[in-house]
Write a protein that holds these residues in place. Structure first.
Motif, short mmCIF file in Angstrom:
data_model
loop_
_atom_site.label_atom_id
_atom_site.label_comp_id
_atom_site.label_asym_id
_atom_site.label_seq_id
_atom_site.Cartn_x
_atom_site.Cartn_y
_atom_site.Cartn_z
N UNK A 1 0.83 -1.22 0.14
CA UNK A 1 0.05 0.11 -0.13
C UNK A 1 0.76 1.21 -0.08
N UNK A 2 1.90 1.07 -0.44
CA UNK A 2 3.14 2.39 -0.09
C UNK A 2 2.97 3.01 -1.71
N UNK A 3 3.24 4.38 -1.65
CA UNK A 3 3.35 5.18 -2.99
C UNK A 3 4.79 5.99 -2.74
N UNK A 4 5.50 5.55 -3.84
CA UNK A 4 6.76 5.95 -4.06
C UNK A 4 6.94 6.91 -5.38
N UNK A 5 7.46 8.03 -5.40
CA UNK A 5 7.78 8.89 -6.62
C UNK A 5 9.24 9.06 -6.74
N UNK A 6 9.92 8.56 -7.76
CA UNK A 6 11.54 8.90 -7.66
C UNK A 6 11.61 9.68 -9.10
N UNK A 7 12.41 10.79 -8.82
CA UNK A 7 12.80 11.63 -9.89
C UNK A 7 14.13 11.64 -10.11
N UNK A 8 14.71 11.32 -11.23
CA UNK A 8 16.17 11.33 -11.24
C UNK A 8 16.78 12.27 -12.63
N UNK A 9 17.55 13.14 -12.41
CA UNK A 9 17.90 14.03 -13.24
C UNK A 9 19.47 14.07 -13.77
N UNK A 10 19.68 13.85 -14.88
CA UNK A 10 21.16 13.72 -15.38
C UNK A 10 21.42 15.12 -16.11
N UNK A 11 21.96 16.01 -15.34
CA UNK A 11 22.41 17.37 -15.90
C UNK A 11 24.10 17.43 -16.31
N UNK B 1 5.56 -4.55 -3.87
CA UNK B 1 4.79 -5.57 -3.18
C UNK B 1 3.30 -5.18 -3.33
N UNK B 2 2.47 -5.93 -2.77
CA UNK B 2 1.01 -5.81 -2.91
C UNK B 2 0.41 -4.17 -2.92
N UNK B 3 -0.29 -3.92 -3.92
CA UNK B 3 -0.91 -2.48 -3.89
C UNK B 3 0.07 -1.32 -3.79
N UNK B 4 1.20 -1.69 -3.96
CA UNK B 4 2.21 -0.68 -4.09
C UNK B 4 2.20 -0.07 -5.28
N UNK B 5 2.60 1.25 -5.48
CA UNK B 5 2.54 2.12 -6.49
C UNK B 5 3.96 2.53 -6.80
N UNK B 6 4.82 2.57 -7.74
CA UNK B 6 6.18 3.07 -7.81
C UNK B 6 5.95 3.86 -9.12
N UNK B 7 6.47 5.16 -9.11
CA UNK B 7 6.66 5.98 -10.25
C UNK B 7 7.84 6.60 -10.30
N UNK B 8 8.30 6.70 -11.54
CA UNK B 8 9.85 6.78 -12.02
C UNK B 8 9.81 7.99 -12.93
N UNK B 9 10.13 9.18 -12.83
CA UNK B 9 10.70 10.04 -14.02
C UNK B 9 12.20 10.37 -13.99
N UNK B 10 12.57 9.88 -15.19
CA UNK B 10 14.15 9.99 -15.52
C UNK B 10 14.31 11.18 -16.74
N UNK B 11 15.21 12.16 -16.49
CA UNK B 11 15.67 12.98 -17.44
C UNK B 11 16.93 12.78 -17.52
N UNK B 12 17.31 12.32 -18.75
CA UNK B 12 18.58 11.82 -19.29
C UNK B 12 19.12 12.77 -20.24
N UNK B 13 20.05 13.84 -19.81
CA UNK B 13 20.78 14.52 -20.78
C UNK B 13 22.00 14.59 -20.89
N UNK B 14 23.06 14.30 -19.67
CA UNK B 14 24.21 14.46 -19.85
C UNK B 14 25.05 13.36 -19.95
N UNK B 15 26.39 13.46 -20.32
CA UNK B 15 27.35 12.33 -20.30
C UNK B 15 27.78 12.02 -21.89
#
Length: 352
Positions: free
Chosen positions: A143-153, A169-183
């Motif tokens: 039942x957890x909600x996790x938002x992860x934002x990763x920025x590569x500048x 796990x059960x009824x958990x919600x994971x959201x990722x936003x990845x901004x990939x500009x560098x390297x």
């Protein structure tokens, strides 16, 4: 110099595609990583604990075992105990004195918690030649909600390697936003295990290549729980002689009945010299599931470009507007206005 084979697909395909893995022969791995001093930690909640701590990775995939097992003084654990949506910001800035980083991070989202974690990487100037290796493990409990934002500048003189492993796990919600500009090379291996019923994972990625940058993106999801759902949306643009490889694998395991998996890769080519290769795959060991995949790559719309230029915009300004429109649905998902402005500014800087 030794040749390194990285970021292999979970299933091999024809070697003629040249996408099963990536080979880098102009790369030198650091022998050891000292403590990285340019870290800023901004925490809005006393119920989110950030501390140094060792943990076992044992990633199923990852960019490579060699990178995963590198010793580091920068291993952290982030325990989330808050039921109210709070935001944690981690910022790493590379400079001449801090140009090598292997950051290991465990994010443990406890049962019924809710939080957003923002991780940003920048370089202090264009001359810094940085080496970055991230190994990130997330555990999203019931039942957890996790938002992860990763920025590569990071700047174009740097190397960027990212390995992400999610246990949902059960009824958990994971959201990722990845901004990939560098390297000069940016290599990402993203794996999620939707382990229990009604687990959700949404991944939104934007990348922007210029000069001779190379992006190698490997996204893998295994669905084990009934009624689980994965959505992978990758949007990008390539300018100059930049290249992108996208590998997306959605694997429906036994027990994943009524589950849905979607993946889409869309690339806008801003130059005749840029190259995009895409390999979306669906694997299935279960009945009563729904899987969809698509990929597209094409030149920027000349009619839209002409329309904007006829309204007084230069060609470069028109391209920037079209790119910002393409990325807007991802950028608008970020609630931090200062961060959104920074992304738009980086787009302006890369298209000139």
């Amino acid at each position: 110099m030794e040749e390194f084979v990285l970021n292999s697909t979970p299933r091999r395909t024809s070697n003629n595609f040249g996408i099963n893995d990536i080979k880098l022969n102009d790369l030198t791995f650091p022998v050891e990583f000292d403590e990285f001093n340019n870290i800023k930690f901004d925490n809005s909640s006393s119920k989110i604990n950030f501390k140094k701590g060792e943990f076992k990775t044992n990633f199923k995939y990852g960019v490579s075992k060699k990178l995963e097992n590198m010793k580091t003084e920068n291993s952290y654990v982030l325990d989330i105990n808050s039921k109210v949506n709070k935001t944690v910001k981690l910022s790493y800035e590379f400079d001449n004195a801090n140009c090598k980083l292997h950051d290991k991070l465990l994010i443990n989202s406890k049962e019924s918690t809710n939080a957003t974690v923002i991780i940003k990487y920048t370089t202090s100037n264009e001359e810094v030649s940085a080496f970055h290796n991230l190994t990130l493990k997330t555990i999203a409990n019931k039942n957890s909600n996790l938002n992860v934002i990763i920025l590569n500048f990071m700047n174009i003189a740097s190397r960027n390697f990212v390995s992400i492993d999610n246990e949902i796990l059960e009824n958990a919600n994971v959201k990722f936003i990845i901004v990939d500009f560098g390297g000069i090379s940016s290599v990402t291996n993203y794996y999620s295990n939707l382990k229990e019923k009604s687990s959700l994972n949404d991944v939104q990625v934007i990348y922007l290549g210029s000069n001779n940058q190379l992006f190698d993106l490997n996204y893998i999801s295994e669905l084990e729980g009934e009624n689980s759902n994965i959505n992978i949306e990758v949007q990008g643009a390539l300018n100059d002689a930049s290249k992108k490889h996208f590998k997306g694998t959605i694997d429906f395991k036994k027990g994943a009945k009524k589950s849905i998996g979607n993946e889409n890769d869309s690339c806008m080519l801003l130059s005749d010299k840029s190259r995009s290769i895409s390999l979306p795959m669906l694997l299935c060991s279960e009945e009563d599931v729904e899987g969809n995949h698509s990929s597209s790559a094409g030149k920027i719309s000349q009619s839209e470009l002409f329309y904007l230029m006829s309204r007084g915009f230069s060609e470069i300004e028109a391209k920037k507007l079209l790119l910002k429109a393409k990325f807007s649905h991802v950028i608008d998902c970020i609630k931090d206005e200062e961060l959104k402005e920074e992304i738009l500014k980086k787009i302006d800087e890369k298209i000139n």
